[in-house]
Design an enzyme around this catalytic site. Structure first.
Site, short mmCIF file in Angstrom:
data_model
loop_
_atom_site.label_atom_id
_atom_site.label_comp_id
_atom_site.label_asym_id
_atom_site.label_seq_id
_atom_site.Cartn_x
_atom_site.Cartn_y
_atom_site.Cartn_z
N VAL A 232 42.63 37.94 29.44
CA VAL A 232 43.90 37.48 29.19
C VAL A 232 43.85 35.96 29.38
O VAL A 232 43.11 35.39 30.34
CB VAL A 232 44.87 37.98 30.14
CG1 VAL A 232 46.34 37.40 29.76
CG2 VAL A 232 45.03 39.50 29.98
N HIS A 233 44.39 35.13 28.71
CA HIS A 233 44.49 33.46 28.70
C HIS A 233 45.41 33.23 29.89
O HIS A 233 46.74 32.84 29.62
CB HIS A 233 44.77 33.06 27.54
CG HIS A 233 44.73 31.36 27.62
ND1 HIS A 233 43.73 30.67 27.37
CD2 HIS A 233 45.94 30.64 27.76
CE1 HIS A 233 43.93 29.45 27.56
NE2 HIS A 233 45.25 29.47 27.88
N HIS A 234 45.20 33.40 31.21
CA HIS A 234 46.04 33.20 32.32
C HIS A 234 45.03 32.86 33.48
O HIS A 234 44.27 33.78 33.79
CB HIS A 234 46.85 34.57 32.51
CG HIS A 234 47.89 34.42 33.51
ND1 HIS A 234 47.54 34.77 34.97
CD2 HIS A 234 49.09 34.40 33.89
CE1 HIS A 234 48.45 34.55 35.67
NE2 HIS A 234 49.28 34.37 34.91
N ARG A 287 39.29 34.95 26.03
CA ARG A 287 40.17 33.92 26.81
C ARG A 287 40.48 32.78 26.35
O ARG A 287 41.63 32.35 26.40
CB ARG A 287 39.42 33.71 28.52
CG ARG A 287 40.47 33.32 29.25
CD ARG A 287 39.41 33.22 30.46
NE ARG A 287 39.17 34.65 31.11
CZ ARG A 287 37.73 35.11 30.97
NH1 ARG A 287 36.89 34.19 30.65
NH2 ARG A 287 37.55 36.38 31.34
#
Length: 438
Positions: A232-234, A287
């Protein structure tokens, strides 16, 4: 004050205490008559407890007050601007409050309310027309319809498409209930009536897609199901926890050292809904693919309301669904059961989870589940697939057939691996080509 802040318990105490005080003074009114008088008393600004509670959407207080007020009094009650409780609740969009008021009012009172709102009728009609245009377009019965992917999810744009899906699903859910309360039922669309249970059924199909009932067999809610986004892009999810490594990580270092790592996130962002797939149901769990893997609160927030509605006591659908003839129900069950195979230790089951028409061709979304029915762990699972008209999602191509994704190399007893594909006509032929029991 109790009505404004929504304290129903304090309101009950105030009504009881006032009634007892009056009764102790030997006034010849009954306790309930005194409660009614106190419940209808206005403050210095001319605001009654009921109007104060309605303006704030305090449902529990509204229910308590309606126990002590008659229909005639509720219908006549209005503030300085001439706004009645029913009109105030409708303008604020408090559906549950509107329902309670309608239950309390008689037909004559509701008709009087409608006459009072006559000056706003034209504007309200335009709002309704726009709302119904939106509903019809989403469910596929409009003059212009919202595009969908081959797998059936609504599609607006590549970058975080699911924000539009969850928001639209929330609006559709609310409008399905409103259409029922407002008299009846069906939303009139160019392509035919859209009944509340049909609207909710479409909403459920969108939710099911998000949670994994899609061609990739991927859940786009992190942590839900067996197959969900792992990169996840977090930033908080993609950098190691301070409990694991307490050393300082600068902003630049977080980007340089962790952003490009080709590994699953060290922290699972449970419950987050990512941007989701593109117009062809494709999704890259990477990501740096921020258009598809970035999580946002405005994805999850509307979905929470939809899930609460669908999981409610009424089940979300059946309260509006007409009973199906036995033959129709049997045919539907027969269409869903597509194929099942038993092996000595593994069971392969296919089901149709969606059907739609595109350019005069009927497509089916097939979901395949392979379950370990043995008492040992299965490793090295290989599957064969033939008669496949297109791509499949949820498996990796191997030298000989297909294998589960890298994070699911072993199937413990009772566990399953799922994948899916979309094609017209009958299902593909799926079988087990090899595995080991350990």
């Amino acid at each position: 004050m109790a009505a404004r802040v929504g304290d129903a318990a304090a309101l009950r105490r105030a009504l009881d205490e006032a009634a007892l005080v009056v009764a102790a003074g030997e006034v010849g009114e009954g306790l309930e008559a005194v409660r009614c008088a106190v419940a209808a008393e206005a403050n210095e600004a001319g605001e009654t407890p009921l109007l104060a509670a309605v303006e704030k959407g305090r449902l529990e207080v509204v229910v308590e007050l309606l126990r002590h007020l008659d229909a005639q009094g509720v219908a006549a009650e209005a503030n300085e601007a001439g706004k009645t409780p029913l009109l105030a609740a409708a303008e604020k969009g408090y559906l549950e409050v509107v329902v309670e008021l309608l239950r309390h009012l008689d037909a004559q009172s509701v008709a009087a309310e409608a006459n009072k709102a006559g000056e706003h009728a034209a504007a309200l009609q335009r709002y309704r027309q726009n709302a119904e245009f939106f509903v019809c377009s989403c469910v596929g019965k409009g003059a212009v319809n919202v595009p969908r992917t081959p797998g059936g999810i609504m599609y607006h744009q590549r970058w975080n498409n699911l924000q539009f899906v969850t928001s639209a699903s929330f609006l559709l859910t609310a409008y399905a209930d409103y259409a029922t309360v407002a008299g009846g039922g069906a939303v009139r669309c160019p392509g035919g009536a859209a009944r509340p249970y049909e609207i909710l059924a479409f909403v459920r199909s969108q939710v099911n897609y998000i949670l994994g009932d899609n061609p990739r067999a991927t859940s786009y809610m992190v942590g839900y199901g067996l197959n969900y986004p792992r990169q996840v892009h977090h930033r908080g999810a993609s950098i190691v926890s301070v409990r694991t490594d307490p050393s300082f990580v600068s902003c630049q270092e977080g980007y340089a050292s962790w952003y490009s790592k080709q590994a699953v996130n060290p922290n699972t962002l449970d419950g987050a809904v990512v941007g989701g797939p593109d117009e062809y149901d494709d999704f890259a769990d990477e990501r740096n693919n921020y258009e598809q893997t970035e999580a946002a609160t405005y994805n999850s927030a509307p979905l929470l309301g939809v899930l609460a509605r669908l999981a409610g006591p009424c089940g979300g659908l059946d309260e509006y669904r007409p009973s199906l003839p036995a033959e129709a129900a049997a045919n539907r069950t027969a269409r869903l059961a597509a194929a099942r195979r038993r092996h000595p230790h593994l069971e392969v089951e296919q089901n149709v989870t969606g059907t739609w028409a595109v350019r005069r061709r009927t497509y089916h979304r097939y979901s395949v589940t392979v379950t370990n029915r043995s008492r040992k762990t299965v490793r090295g699972l290989h599957l064969g697939v033939s008669e496949l008209a297109g791509r499949l999602w949820g498996l990796d191509k191997a030298r000989y057939g297909y294998v589960p994704r890298r994070w699911l190399r072993a199937l413990r007893p009772g566990r399953s691996v799922r994948f899916g594909y979309v094609q017209p006509g009958p299902p593909a032929n799926v079988w087990v080509t090899g595995y080991k029991l350990v």
